[in-house]
Design a protein around this motif. Structure first.
Motif, PDB file in Angstrom:
ATOM      1  N   ARG A  64       0.836  -1.205   0.000  1.00  0.00           N
ATOM      2  CA  ARG A  64       0.000   0.000   0.000  1.00  0.00           C
ATOM      3  C   ARG A  64       0.873   1.257   0.000  1.00  0.00           C
ATOM      4  NH1 ARG A  64      -2.629  -1.332   4.015  1.00  0.00           N
ATOM      5  NH2 ARG A  64      -4.575  -2.101   3.084  1.00  0.00           N
ATOM      6  N   ALA A  65       1.953   1.249   0.807  1.00  0.00           N
ATOM      7  CA  ALA A  65       2.854   2.402   0.874  1.00  0.00           C
ATOM      8  C   ALA A  65       3.583   2.605  -0.449  1.00  0.00           C
ATOM      9  CB  ALA A  65       3.852   2.221   2.010  1.00  0.00           C
ATOM     10  N   MET A  66       3.997   1.506  -1.081  1.00  0.00           N
ATOM     11  CA  MET A  66       4.675   1.612  -2.372  1.00  0.00           C
ATOM     12  C   MET A  66       3.781   2.266  -3.413  1.00  0.00           C
ATOM     13  SD  MET A  66       6.610  -2.082  -2.792  1.00  0.00           S
ATOM     14  CE  MET A  66       6.953  -1.715  -4.524  1.00  0.00           C
ATOM     15  N   ARG A  67       2.566   1.778  -3.537  1.00  0.00           N
ATOM     16  CA  ARG A  67       1.684   2.312  -4.567  1.00  0.00           C
ATOM     17  C   ARG A  67       1.226   3.731  -4.238  1.00  0.00           C
ATOM     18  NH1 ARG A  67       4.114  -0.888  -7.752  1.00  0.00           N
ATOM     19  NH2 ARG A  67       3.082  -2.864  -8.330  1.00  0.00           N
ATOM     20  N   THR A  83      -6.217 -17.382   0.794  1.00  0.00           N
ATOM     21  CA  THR A  83      -7.660 -17.339   0.640  1.00  0.00           C
ATOM     22  C   THR A  83      -8.034 -16.418  -0.516  1.00  0.00           C
ATOM     23  OG1 THR A  83      -7.979 -15.445   2.120  1.00  0.00           O
ATOM     24  CG2 THR A  83      -7.920 -17.639   3.144  1.00  0.00           C
ATOM     25  N   PRO A  84      -9.197 -16.657  -1.132  1.00  0.00           N
ATOM     26  CA  PRO A  84      -9.619 -15.756  -2.218  1.00  0.00           C
ATOM     27  C   PRO A  84      -9.671 -14.304  -1.778  1.00  0.00           C
ATOM     28  CG  PRO A  84     -10.957 -17.731  -2.201  1.00  0.00           C
ATOM     29  CD  PRO A  84     -10.115 -17.790  -0.961  1.00  0.00           C
ATOM     30  N   GLU A  85     -10.079 -14.057  -0.541  1.00  0.00           N
ATOM     31  CA  GLU A  85     -10.157 -12.677  -0.049  1.00  0.00           C
ATOM     32  C   GLU A  85      -8.780 -12.026  -0.002  1.00  0.00           C
ATOM     33  OE1 GLU A  85     -13.596 -15.014   1.122  1.00  0.00           O
ATOM     34  OE2 GLU A  85     -11.442 -15.314   1.487  1.00  0.00           O
ATOM     35  N   GLU A  86      -7.787 -12.796   0.462  1.00  0.00           N
ATOM     36  CA  GLU A  86      -6.423 -12.259   0.534  1.00  0.00           C
ATOM     37  C   GLU A  86      -5.892 -11.976  -0.862  1.00  0.00           C
ATOM     38  OE1 GLU A  86      -4.587 -11.349   2.962  1.00  0.00           O
ATOM     39  OE2 GLU A  86      -5.251 -12.362   4.777  1.00  0.00           O
ATOM     40  N   ARG A  87      -6.135 -12.877  -1.798  1.00  0.00           N
ATOM     41  CA  ARG A  87      -5.657 -12.679  -3.169  1.00  0.00           C
ATOM     42  C   ARG A  87      -6.276 -11.430  -3.785  1.00  0.00           C
ATOM     43  NH1 ARG A  87      -5.100 -18.481  -6.267  1.00  0.00           N
ATOM     44  NH2 ARG A  87      -4.622 -19.783  -4.466  1.00  0.00           N
ATOM     45  N   VAL A  88      -7.575 -11.308  -3.640  1.00  0.00           N
ATOM     46  CA  VAL A  88      -8.266 -10.143  -4.204  1.00  0.00           C
ATOM     47  C   VAL A  88      -7.730  -8.857  -3.591  1.00  0.00           C
ATOM     48  CG1 VAL A  88     -10.479  -8.952  -4.317  1.00  0.00           C
ATOM     49  CG2 VAL A  88     -10.365 -11.391  -4.837  1.00  0.00           C
ATOM     50  N   LYS A  89      -7.529  -8.863  -2.277  1.00  0.00           N
ATOM     51  CA  LYS A  89      -7.033  -7.656  -1.608  1.00  0.00           C
ATOM     52  C   LYS A  89      -5.647  -7.278  -2.116  1.00  0.00           C
ATOM     53  CE  LYS A  89      -6.739  -5.591   2.996  1.00  0.00           C
ATOM     54  NZ  LYS A  89      -6.937  -5.843   4.452  1.00  0.00           N
ATOM     55  N   ALA A  95      -0.700  -5.421  -6.516  1.00  0.00           N
ATOM     56  CA  ALA A  95       0.218  -6.511  -6.841  1.00  0.00           C
ATOM     57  C   ALA A  95       0.004  -6.947  -8.284  1.00  0.00           C
ATOM     58  CB  ALA A  95       0.005  -7.689  -5.894  1.00  0.00           C
ATOM     59  N   ASP A  96       1.077  -7.358  -8.928  1.00  0.00           N
ATOM     60  CA  ASP A  96       0.997  -7.816 -10.322  1.00  0.00           C
ATOM     61  C   ASP A  96       0.825  -9.326 -10.420  1.00  0.00           C
ATOM     62  OD1 ASP A  96       1.852  -5.247 -11.984  1.00  0.00           O
ATOM     63  OD2 ASP A  96       3.137  -5.371 -10.216  1.00  0.00           O
ATOM     64  N   ASP A  97       1.184 -10.038  -9.366  1.00  0.00           N
ATOM     65  CA  ASP A  97       1.031 -11.489  -9.343  1.00  0.00           C
ATOM     66  C   ASP A  97       0.926 -11.922  -7.889  1.00  0.00           C
ATOM     67  OD1 ASP A  97       0.829 -14.091 -10.193  1.00  0.00           O
ATOM     68  OD2 ASP A  97       2.859 -14.244 -11.007  1.00  0.00           O
ATOM     69  N   TYR A  98       0.351 -13.100  -7.691  1.00  0.00           N
ATOM     70  CA  TYR A  98       0.116 -13.610  -6.340  1.00  0.00           C
ATOM     71  C   TYR A  98       0.392 -15.102  -6.379  1.00  0.00           C
ATOM     72  CZ  TYR A  98      -2.194 -13.454  -1.724  1.00  0.00           C
ATOM     73  OH  TYR A  98      -2.478 -13.485  -0.367  1.00  0.00           O
TER      74      TYR A  98
END
Length: 225
Positions: A64-67, A83-89, A95-98
């Motif tokens: 968040r700080a980087m962006r 979890t899907p929630e973590e990936r979406v967040k 993020a460009d990849d997860y």
């Protein structure tokens, strides 16, 4: 290409750093979120590989700080939090990849190549300039089907110039791209790499030109015998 690895598992960090350096990347590694946030703010990276469960500052807060600072480095989240929630967040935060731990090393390396290719604005992994071809997947240069035998540092330097062909790359940018925290590389050493590259490229229709007081750039030329 310069990579920041943010991972608090020392064994994993050392293993990944070894793999990445073996592929010719300059790698810096830090083990906590606060250090990652400070380093990312002070240094220029092509890619940040970011764990989320970090001491002192969560990885998502680092992202968040980087962006928020408009940092344009590619970011790969590498975490056990899947979890899907973590990936979406993570993706929504920029993020460009997860990628989820545990992971396959070959896939990890392939995803890095994709992200770095995207950073360079390239659709294909094969780039041609003059009489030379660069394969981003294998990170090898060839001419008329014959691979050019180049030491790792010269590969890294030529890659940097090749992906910006015709444009001047400053000496500071070269130094930053080729070295990590623990590397000791002088301006004289860079001049030596440039001189060697000129000799190696001369038969293949390329040369490294000097922009006096600024840096270097790649230019096509007539092949020498």
């Amino acid at each position: 290409m310069r990579i920041l690895l943010v991972e608090d598992n020392q064994a994993l960090a050392e293993g990944l750093s070894t793999i990445l350096r073996g592929s010719g990347y300059a790698v810096d590694a830090v083990a906590d979120g606060a250090s990652a946030e400070a380093v990312a703010a002070a240094e220029a990276y092509d890619l940040v590989i970011l764990d989320l469960n970090l001491p002192e500052m969560d990885g998502l807060d680092v992202l968040r700080a980087m962006r928020a600072r408009a940092n344009k480095a590619a970011v790969m989240i590498l975490t056990a939090r899947g979890t899907p929630e973590e990936r979406v967040k993570g993706l929504d935060l920029g993020a460009d990849d997860y990628m989820i731990k545990p992971f396959d090393i070959s896939e990890f390396e392939a995803r890095i190549r994709v992200l770095l290719r995207r950073q360079a604005g390239l659709r294909s992994s094969i780039v041609n300039y003059g009489g030379v071809t660069f394969d981003l997947n294998s990170r090898t240069f060839s001419s008329q089907g014959v691979t050019l035998d180049l030491p790792a540092r010269e590969v890294a330097l030529l890659e940097l110039l090749f992906l910006r062909a015709g444009k001047v790359v400053s000496k500071d940018a070269i130094m930053a791209s080729l070295t990590g925290f623990d590397d000791d590389l002088s301006a004289n050493a860079i001049e030596q790499y440039v001189s060697r590259l000129r000799r190696r490229l001369a038969p293949h229709g390329l040369t490294v030109k000097t922009a006096r007081g600024i840096g270097y750039y790649l230019e096509t030329t007539a092949p020498t015998a």
